[in-house]
Motif scaffolding. Structure first.
Motif, PDB file in Angstrom:
ATOM      1  N   ASN A   1       0.977  -1.181  -0.086  1.00  0.00           N
ATOM      2  CA  ASN A   1      -0.016   0.064  -0.055  1.00  0.00           C
ATOM      3  C   ASN A   1       0.881   1.295  -0.148  1.00  0.00           C
ATOM      4  O   ASN A   1       0.740   2.071   0.965  1.00  0.00           O
ATOM      5  CB  ASN A   1      -0.821  -0.130   1.191  1.00  0.00           C
ATOM      6  CG  ASN A   1      -1.879   1.000   1.012  1.00  0.00           C
ATOM      7  OD1 ASN A   1      -2.204   1.622   0.004  1.00  0.00           O
ATOM      8  ND2 ASN A   1      -2.523   1.748   2.278  1.00  0.00           N
TER       9      ASN A   1
ATOM     10  N   ASP B   1      -4.148   2.982  -5.634  1.00  0.00           N
ATOM     11  CA  ASP B   1      -4.184   4.344  -5.473  1.00  0.00           C
ATOM     12  C   ASP B   1      -2.918   4.912  -5.101  1.00  0.00           C
ATOM     13  O   ASP B   1      -2.912   5.048  -3.790  1.00  0.00           O
ATOM     14  CB  ASP B   1      -5.346   4.738  -4.687  1.00  0.00           C
ATOM     15  CG  ASP B   1      -5.569   6.394  -4.532  1.00  0.00           C
ATOM     16  OD1 ASP B   1      -5.335   7.134  -5.445  1.00  0.00           O
ATOM     17  OD2 ASP B   1      -6.222   6.529  -3.468  1.00  0.00           O
ATOM     18  N   ALA B   2      -1.958   5.189  -5.905  1.00  0.00           N
ATOM     19  CA  ALA B   2      -0.798   5.652  -5.504  1.00  0.00           C
ATOM     20  C   ALA B   2      -0.247   6.744  -6.637  1.00  0.00           C
ATOM     21  O   ALA B   2      -0.814   6.689  -7.645  1.00  0.00           O
ATOM     22  CB  ALA B   2       0.264   4.596  -5.422  1.00  0.00           C
ATOM     23  N   LYS B   3       0.557   7.545  -6.044  1.00  0.00           N
ATOM     24  CA  LYS B   3       1.178   8.657  -7.062  1.00  0.00           C
ATOM     25  C   LYS B   3       2.156   7.828  -7.779  1.00  0.00           C
ATOM     26  O   LYS B   3       2.842   6.938  -7.379  1.00  0.00           O
ATOM     27  CB  LYS B   3       1.775   9.837  -6.348  1.00  0.00           C
ATOM     28  CG  LYS B   3       0.865  10.574  -5.710  1.00  0.00           C
ATOM     29  CD  LYS B   3       0.336  11.636  -6.550  1.00  0.00           C
ATOM     30  CE  LYS B   3      -0.684  12.627  -5.923  1.00  0.00           C
ATOM     31  NZ  LYS B   3      -1.443  13.353  -6.804  1.00  0.00           N
TER      32      LYS B   3
ATOM     33  N   GLY C   1      -7.002  -1.089  -9.269  1.00  0.00           N
ATOM     34  CA  GLY C   1      -7.483  -0.116  -8.280  1.00  0.00           C
ATOM     35  C   GLY C   1      -6.399   0.254  -7.354  1.00  0.00           C
ATOM     36  O   GLY C   1      -6.674   0.668  -6.258  1.00  0.00           O
TER      37      GLY C   1
ATOM     38  N   LYS D   1      -3.949   0.690 -12.627  1.00  0.00           N
ATOM     39  CA  LYS D   1      -5.249   1.322 -12.406  1.00  0.00           C
ATOM     40  C   LYS D   1      -6.373   0.286 -12.579  1.00  0.00           C
ATOM     41  O   LYS D   1      -7.083   0.462 -11.860  1.00  0.00           O
ATOM     42  CB  LYS D   1      -5.443   2.439 -13.793  1.00  0.00           C
ATOM     43  CG  LYS D   1      -4.575   3.635 -13.625  1.00  0.00           C
ATOM     44  CD  LYS D   1      -4.551   4.660 -14.569  1.00  0.00           C
ATOM     45  CE  LYS D   1      -3.991   6.001 -14.188  1.00  0.00           C
ATOM     46  NZ  LYS D   1      -3.519   7.019 -15.614  1.00  0.00           N
TER      47      LYS D   1
ATOM     48  N   ASP E   1       1.935  10.505 -12.838  1.00  0.00           N
ATOM     49  CA  ASP E   1       1.459  11.979 -12.303  1.00  0.00           C
ATOM     50  C   ASP E   1       2.636  12.915 -12.545  1.00  0.00           C
ATOM     51  O   ASP E   1       2.615  13.963 -12.836  1.00  0.00           O
ATOM     52  CB  ASP E   1       1.340  11.833 -10.857  1.00  0.00           C
ATOM     53  CG  ASP E   1       0.235  11.077 -10.455  1.00  0.00           C
ATOM     54  OD1 ASP E   1      -0.929  11.406 -10.707  1.00  0.00           O
ATOM     55  OD2 ASP E   1       0.153   9.675 -10.180  1.00  0.00           O
TER      56      ASP E   1
END
Length: 209
Positions: free
Chosen positions: A141, A171-173, A169, A166, A192
């Motif tokens: 995570n 969710d990280a920069k 799922g 993606k 990003d």
């Protein structure tokens, strides 16, 4: 009493002997944890000098590698005084050279500098398949996922990896780095941020932390 400005400059000048002498004398004075944290910040300030000189072309890749090693040495000297630093971790970064690319100098410099800046770095190594990034991201995570590559084909591998993250799922920069990365390739990949400079990459990550 440790002169923080002198320490910062010694790190910036890559004066290993001076840095270690200053820190050994400092540790012998039984400093508080807060004092030791100030010393770490001073060392990180020295790394900022190194990064600036690298950007100006006055330092080279070898200097960056040495600076990362020097900073790791400095942190290790201070660790006994820093006590339990678990709460001080700036965040976790998963890092790897993408599938099809075997270069790791840039990745290793970024890793050393990120760890010195307080991040926990999980290094996946070289030629890392998209599913390995996904699997590790589910396990750790992370706040940030860093992908490195030197070859032009690395851009496609980076895109595959971002698409897989993606789809899973995650969710990280995402920050990508290496010779072939540009603003356009960053947009193509779906990352990003991008960087071609390890010191700048660490600053980006610190802004996210």
């Amino acid at each position: 009493m440790l002169d923080l400005k002198v320490l910062t400059q010694a790190v910036g000048d890559l004066e290993e002997e001076d840095v270690l002498d200053l820190l050994n004398e400092f540790v012998e004075t039984n400093p508080t944890e807060a004092d030791a944290q100030e010393a770490v910040v001073a060392c990180q300030g020295g790394m900022a000098i190194v990064g600036d000189l690298f950007e100006k072309g006055e330092y080279f890749v070898g200097d960056l590698i040495f600076a990362g090693e020097l900073l790791t040495e400095a942190i290790n000297l201070l660790k006994p005084v820093l006590g339990n630093q678990e709460n001080a971790v700036a965040g976790t970064i998963i890092l790897g050279t993408v599938h099809g690319d075997l270069h790791d100098i840039g990745k290793n410099i970024f890793k050393s500098m990120s760890e010195a800046a307080g991040f926990e770095v999980v290094d996946l190594g070289i030629d890392v398949a998209p599913e390995v990034f996904v699997e590790k991201a589910k396990e750790c995570n992370p706040m940030i996922i860093g992908m490195s590559g030197v070859l032009t084909l690395a851009i496609d591998s980076m895109k595959e990896t971002v698409d897989a993250l993606k789809a899973a799922g995650i969710d990280a920069k995402v920050i990508i780095g290496g010779n072939p990365v540009t603003k356009e390739s960053c947009e193509f990949v779906g990352a990003d941020k991008f960087t071609t400079n390890a010191a700048e990459g660490v600053k980006i990550c610190q802004a996210w932390a």
